[in-house]
Design an enzyme around this catalytic site. Structure first.
Site, PDB file in Angstrom:
ATOM      1  N   CYS A 179      -1.099  -4.476   6.999  1.00 28.09           N
ATOM      2  CA  CYS A 179      -0.798  -4.566   5.574  1.00 28.09           C
ATOM      3  C   CYS A 179      -0.225  -5.939   5.248  1.00 28.09           C
ATOM      4  O   CYS A 179       0.666  -6.439   5.949  1.00 28.09           O
ATOM      5  CB  CYS A 179       0.194  -3.467   5.181  1.00 28.09           C
ATOM      6  SG  CYS A 179       0.791  -3.586   3.479  1.00 28.09           S
ATOM      7  N   ASP A 186      -3.015  -0.898   9.778  1.00 29.47           N
ATOM      8  CA  ASP A 186      -3.996  -0.089   9.051  1.00 29.47           C
ATOM      9  C   ASP A 186      -5.151   0.197  10.007  1.00 29.47           C
ATOM     10  O   ASP A 186      -5.843  -0.726  10.442  1.00 29.47           O
ATOM     11  CB  ASP A 186      -4.522  -0.837   7.818  1.00 29.47           C
ATOM     12  CG  ASP A 186      -3.484  -0.972   6.720  1.00 29.47           C
ATOM     13  OD1 ASP A 186      -2.662  -0.051   6.570  1.00 29.47           O
ATOM     14  OD2 ASP A 186      -3.496  -1.993   6.017  1.00 29.47           O
TER      15      ASP A 186
END
EC number: 1.7.1.13
Length: 273
Positions: A179, A186
């Site tokens: 992120c 992620d």
């Protein structure tokens, strides 16, 4: 408001009453300019599918209700919503009295539409909705025996192709980035369907793995991959979908396609969701 002056990536206090100002918008144009994408003439169609698993409010008697929501933000929206701000916003409903689930749905859709400057659609489901797991469509390329040594920044020079025309669908569970705001990982499953020069699967897998330490929003990762493939092989048709695992009670699933009349992939969750 720049990211540096926002509450994102910092310790946050959850509001105990509904507050639409918690939603933090990020203009898509910033990241698209970096990728050479003309926001006035997008090379793709699609949506960002947001699934929310921590959704609650109070009914008129003060009794809590819980559910899940799915919201569709069109790819031609002016803005996206930062995911942590969306989480804080959704949690501001926890002690908020709503007449009905339909009213809650209306409020959220209206707020998202206002912030993104687009027509956001979606639906809220009761928590006892039956859910079936699916598997990614196409050929999985994760078991290829490759040597990887690029994890710093996405490297589109790794994309190689054969001078033969094919129509195929491939997938990988090895996509991972971080992120841009929090640095949290992620994890994603990506499905690519295309018609054009044949991607060399081993080099393309190396390319996907080169995202491993990349700090970008999920939406930008999807558009970077789409753009890199398009520039490399100039396909007659291309679609990519990425299903990210949930973080903070939310998962984001970007979908991009050259086909205006695209059909979204199956809404069945994968095992990591």
């Amino acid at each position: 408001m720049p990211l540096s002056t926002s509450l994102l990536g910092k310790k946050s206090t959850y509001k105990d009453s509904y507050d639409v100002t918690l939603l933090f918008k990020i203009p898509r144009i910033n990241n698209r300019n970096e990728l050479g994408i003309n926001s006035n003439n997008l090379p793709f169609y699609g949506v960002d599918v947001w699934n929310t698993y921590e959704l609650s409010c109070l009914n008129k008697n003060g009794k809590p209700w819980v559910g899940v929501g799915t919201f569709y933000i069109p790819t031609d929206s002016e803005n996206i919503v930062e995911s942590k701000s969306f989480k804080l916003y959704l949690n501001s409903f926890n002690n908020f009295v709503v007449e009905s689930v339909k009213e809650l749905e209306r409020i959220i859709l209206q707020d998202l539409s206002n912030v993104t400057h687009a027509k956001v659609t979606g639906r809220i489901f009761p928590i006892n909705t039956k859910v079936e797991f699916g598997v990614p469509s196409g050929k999985n390329i994760d078991d290829l025996d490759i040597v990887c040594n690029n994890y710093g920044a996405p490297d589109n020079s790794l994309i190689e192709y054969e001078d033969v025309l094919v129509e195929e669908e491939i997938n990988s569970n090895l996509l991972k980035s971080n992120c841009l705001v929090t640095g949290q990982p992620d994890w994603g499953t990506i499905v690519i369907k295309y018609k054009g020069k044949k991607l060399k699967h081993d080099s393309f897998l190396k390319y996907l793995i080169s995202f491993r330490n990349c700090n970008e929003f999920a939406e930008q990762c999807a558009e970077r991959i789409f753009t890199d493939i398009k520039n490399a092989i100039s396909p007659d048709f291309l679609s990519i979908s990425i299903v990210y695992t949930r973080r903070g009670g939310i998962d984001i699933c970007p979908y991009r396609s050259t086909d205006k009349s695209y059909t979204l992939p199956s809404d069945k969750r994968f095992i990591r969701q």
